[in-house]
Design an enzyme around this catalytic site. Sequence first.
Site, PDB file in Angstrom:
ATOM      1  N   GLU A 132       0.838  -1.203   0.000  1.00 56.00           N
ATOM      2  CA  GLU A 132       0.000   0.000   0.000  1.00 56.00           C
ATOM      3  C   GLU A 132       0.870   1.250   0.000  1.00 56.00           C
ATOM      4  OE1 GLU A 132      -0.150  -2.623   1.955  1.00 56.00           O
ATOM      5  OE2 GLU A 132      -2.181  -3.084   2.612  1.00 56.00           O
ATOM      6  N   CYS A 167      -1.998  -3.534   7.327  1.00 51.54           N
ATOM      7  CA  CYS A 167      -1.447  -3.285   8.666  1.00 51.54           C
ATOM      8  C   CYS A 167      -1.905  -1.916   9.170  1.00 51.54           C
ATOM      9  CB  CYS A 167       0.079  -3.378   8.632  1.00 51.54           C
ATOM     10  SG  CYS A 167       0.894  -1.919   7.956  1.00 51.54           S
ATOM     11  N   CYS A 202      -0.460   1.134   7.360  1.00 52.72           N
ATOM     12  CA  CYS A 202      -1.027   1.363   6.018  1.00 52.72           C
ATOM     13  C   CYS A 202      -2.436   1.918   6.107  1.00 52.72           C
ATOM     14  CB  CYS A 202      -0.998   0.081   5.203  1.00 52.72           C
ATOM     15  SG  CYS A 202       0.668  -0.267   4.613  1.00 52.72           S
TER      16      CYS A 202
END
Length: 130
Positions: free
Chosen positions: A52, A83, A86
Site C-alpha cells: 500500500e 497493517c 497502512c
Amino acid sequence: MSLIDAAREVRENAHAPYSEFKVGAAIKTKSGQVFQGCNVENVAYPEGTCAEAGAIAAMCAAGEREIAEVAVIADSPIPVSPCGGCRQKLAEFGAGDVPVTLATTDGKTQATTIGALLPGAFDEDYMIKS
Ligand code: THU
C-alpha cells in the site's frame, strides 16, 4: 483491467524473500489513474515497505493526492488485512467512504472502506489550537 487485477499484476514484482508473502496494491485516484505498489522487504527487516505504501508513493510522485478506490491482494487464506500503518497512510489521502477491496489470489474478496479500516482515525482536526 480491474483494480484487483492491477493489484494482482504488481504483486508478481514484490520483493519478499524473508516473509515469502507477496502483496500487491492498486489505487485508483479521482482522476481515474491507477497506481500500483508491491511490498519491498530488506535484510534489515524494519526497513521493508508495504504494498500500500508503494502505491501511495507512486500516486504522490505523479502529483496525485485523492484516492477514489483501493484493492489489495495476497496469497492468504482469507482476504489480506492492511497493517495499522497502512490504514493510517490510506486515511491521509482517502475519505472514510472510499471503497477498499481485500482479496486472496484464489478469488475470495472482502469489501470494506478506509473509514471502517481505521475507526477513530487521528486527523488534523485534533491539532486545532483551542
Ligand atoms: N504486507 C503488505 O505489504 N501489506 C499488507 O497489507 C500486509 C503486510 C507485507 C509486509 C511484509 O513484507 C509482508 O507483507 C509480511 O508481513
